[in-house]
Write an enzyme that holds these catalytic residues in place. Structure first.
Site, PDB file in Angstrom:
ATOM      1  N   LYS A  47       1.364  -1.691   0.382  1.00 12.84           N
ATOM      2  CA  LYS A  47       0.433  -0.065  -0.035  1.00 12.84           C
ATOM      3  C   LYS A  47       1.236   1.270  -0.041  1.00 12.84           C
ATOM      4  CE  LYS A  47      -3.965   1.911   2.522  1.00 12.84           C
ATOM      5  NZ  LYS A  47      -4.721   1.889   3.688  1.00 12.84           N
ATOM      6  N   SER A  69      -9.882   2.279   2.754  1.00 16.07           N
ATOM      7  CA  SER A  69      -9.342   3.124   1.959  1.00 16.07           C
ATOM      8  C   SER A  69      -7.894   2.168   1.455  1.00 16.07           C
ATOM      9  CB  SER A  69      -7.980   3.845   2.486  1.00 16.07           C
ATOM     10  OG  SER A  69      -7.548   3.542   3.519  1.00 16.07           O
ATOM     11  N   SER A  77     -10.238   0.011   6.873  1.00 14.55           N
ATOM     12  CA  SER A  77      -9.398   0.504   5.659  1.00 14.55           C
ATOM     13  C   SER A  77      -9.224  -1.136   5.241  1.00 14.55           C
ATOM     14  CB  SER A  77      -8.400   1.542   5.558  1.00 14.55           C
ATOM     15  OG  SER A  77      -9.375   2.525   4.900  1.00 14.55           O
TER      16      SER A  77
HETATM   17  N1  GLN Z   1     -12.932   4.466   5.847  1.00 17.89           N
HETATM   18  C1  GLN Z   1     -12.971   5.594   7.470  1.00 17.89           C
HETATM   19  C2  GLN Z   1     -12.449   6.509   6.995  1.00 17.89           C
HETATM   20  O1  GLN Z   1     -12.801   6.775   6.184  1.00 17.89           O
HETATM   21  C3  GLN Z   1     -11.316   4.314   7.302  1.00 17.89           C
HETATM   22  C4  GLN Z   1     -10.524   4.638   6.555  1.00 17.89           C
HETATM   23  C5  GLN Z   1      -9.236   3.846   7.535  1.00 17.89           C
HETATM   24  O2  GLN Z   1      -9.109   2.506   7.834  1.00 17.89           O
HETATM   25  N2  GLN Z   1      -8.209   4.243   6.271  1.00 17.89           N
HETATM   26  O3  GLN Z   1     -11.833   7.280   7.532  1.00 17.89           O
END
Ligand code: GLN
Length: 493
Positions: free
Chosen positions: A78, A158, A182
């Site tokens: 990532k 994400s 995410s």
């Molecule tokens: N979808 C969540 C957010 O937008 C989690 C993102 C994440 O875990 N990095 O904050």
């Protein structure tokens, strides 16, 4: 698709050890698959030369009968993990041209164990999002489609690039990160396995920070066994991260074979939220039955503060993000837009460098931390966080070993779906089942539970006691055995 890219990480590793094929061969097969999959936009940067160099070094070690536990296995990283001398963007324009002079601890563990890097995977900008649509490098497209339809679906976010790449067989497994879901939500959307370990299990050093009290590294992989092998390598104490726990890392692969006999699995009533599909509800019951059939006791439990988790998360995470992202000022990293004085330069750089969602989070975070509102918002959210943590402590104190919930309230949705584009809260609702786990610092695993009527994968979530990832792997393996291995979509891209 090459045969070699069909192997699980465990199979690839064993085949390499037995010298059935070389790391150069499997690496070349993945490089070809990645080139053919550019329409999915899973990678921000492909690093084929580096991959082949690492593969050659692995082959030399394997030839001597040496090699680490992941020797020669090609992985995707990532693009939130700093990789030495390799561009790292966090999917943001503000990091344009940033080449870290150091390696994240987690990736250095993977290279220590012999893994090969294929490239840097796409994500939501600074890991803020649930659909991989906020990336400055464009959205990631899921390899999954509804049968007979060519509507493009999101892979979740994400870690959308990680999930899509694993499901499309563009890497044997991938690193990901999870601040509010995410790892688990994209795993659920793509029929892959993802685990967010306990806060402190993996070092955060060298991972671009979003919300430091919630961020955790973890893998996305095709099977429970593969996820166990990945976490085994990624985890471990690091003096460079003071929140990283100084605890031994158990044998996760062995734990996956333990079964669930005698375990107590909790089903929280509060996760039956409005708008959840009947299919997910049915799947949840069926999964509980799989665990029961394997000898677990399934009991109802209560996590009464669940409904406050999402609003509290969307205060705590932006607050920490506004402070973490203050460092991107055009002076130290990446992009600089010249201005008439230094303040003008800061403003122009930040306006040009950050996308809409990141700007929204910084504004919310700055607001909730401002003198007049700190107590009303941030302090209250912190108190709610304590209550959420206590809910889980009470459940575990009653003898429950793990909690079973759905991973997401729906299956994957189309790219660019208008409601979620115009109303950010619609998008935030995706995280309703996952954020509690980050708020409480607990480990959470998403495992494929089955498919909806349109043939799209759905994920089930197991939430564990602190530092007890082993039970999640054990229960996850029982579910995987009952559901069967996921058949990933045929190549259409
Ligand atoms: N979808 C969540 C957010 O937008 C989690 C993102 C994440 O875990 N990095 O904050």
């Amino acid at each position: 698709m090459s045969e070699l890219t069909q192997l699980t990480l465990a199979e690839a590793r064993d085949g390499l050890k037995a010298r059935k094929f070389s790391s150069a061969e499997i690496t070349r097969a993945y490089i070809a698959a990645i080139e053919a999959a550019r329409p999915l936009n899973a990678f921000i940067l492909e690093t084929p030369e580096k991959a082949l160099e690492m593969a050659a070094a692995s082959d030399a070690r394997l030839a001597k009968g040496d090699g680490g536990p992941l020797e020669g296995v090609p992985l995707g990283i990532k693009d939130l993990y700093c990789t030495r001398d390799v561009q790292t963007t966090a999917a943001s324009r503000i990091l344009t041209g940033f080449v870290p002079p150091y390696e994240s601890t987690v990736t250095s563990h993977l290279w220590r164990d012999g893994a090969v890097m294929l490239g840097k995977l796409n994500l939501d900008e600074f890991a803020m999002g649930s659909a991989n649509e906020t990336s400055a490098f464009g959205p990631v497209i899921s390899p999954w489609r509804v049968a007979g339809s060519d509507v493009k679906l999101v892979p979740g976010g994400s870690s959308g690039g990680s999930a899509a790449a694993v499901a499309a067989h563009l890497c044997a497994a991938a690193t990901a990160t999870d601040t509010g879901g995410s790892i688990r939500q994209p795993a659920a959307f793509t029929g892959t396995v993802g685990i967010k370990p306990t806060y402190g299990r993996c070092s955060r050093w060298g991972i671009v920070a979003f919300a430091s009290s919630l961020d955790q590294a973890g893998p996305i992989a095709r099977t429970i066994e593969d996820a166990a092998l990945m976490l085994q390598s990624m985890a471990g104490h690091d003096p460079m991260d003071t929140t990283c726990a100084d605890l031994p890392v158990p044998d996760y692969r062995a734990a996956a074979g333990r079964g669930v006999k005698g375990l107590k699995i909790g089903i929280p009533e509060e996760y039956r939220v409005d708008g959840m599909s009947g299919e997910i509800l049915a799947l949840w019951n069926r999964t509980a039955d799989y665990l029961k059939d394997a000898g677990a006791e399934v009991v109802p439990v209560s996590l009464p503060h669940t409904r406050y988790a999402l609003p509290a998360y969307y205060i705590v995470a932006p607050a920490e993000c506004s402070s973490n992202l203050a460092r991107y000022d055009g002076v130290r990293y990446g992009l600089r837009v010249p201005g008439k004085d230094i303040i003008d330069m800061y403003e122009k750089t930040r306006a040009a460098g950050f996308g809409r969602e990141v700007r929204r989070r910084i504004l919310i975070g700055t607001y909730v931390l401002s003198a007049g509102y700190y107590d009303a918002y941030y302090e209250r959210a912190r108190k709610v966080r304590t209550l959420i943590k206590r809910d889980f402590e009470d459940v575990y104190a009653s003898g429950v070993h793990a909690v079973l919930t759905p991973a997401t309230p729906t299956a994957a949705f189309p790219v660019g779906e208008s409601a979620r584009q115009t109303d950010p809260v619609e998008m935030y609702l995706n995280d309703v089942f996952t954020v509690t786990v980050n708020m409480a610092g607990l480990p959470g695993l998403s495992v494929p539970g089955g498919f909806d009527s349109r043939g799209l994968p759905l994920g089930m979530q197991l939430i564990g006691r602190p530092f007890d990832e082993e039970t999640l792997f054990a229960a996850g393996q029982v579910i995987e055995n009952a559901v069967g291995r996921v058949r990933y979509p045929e190549k259409w891209w």
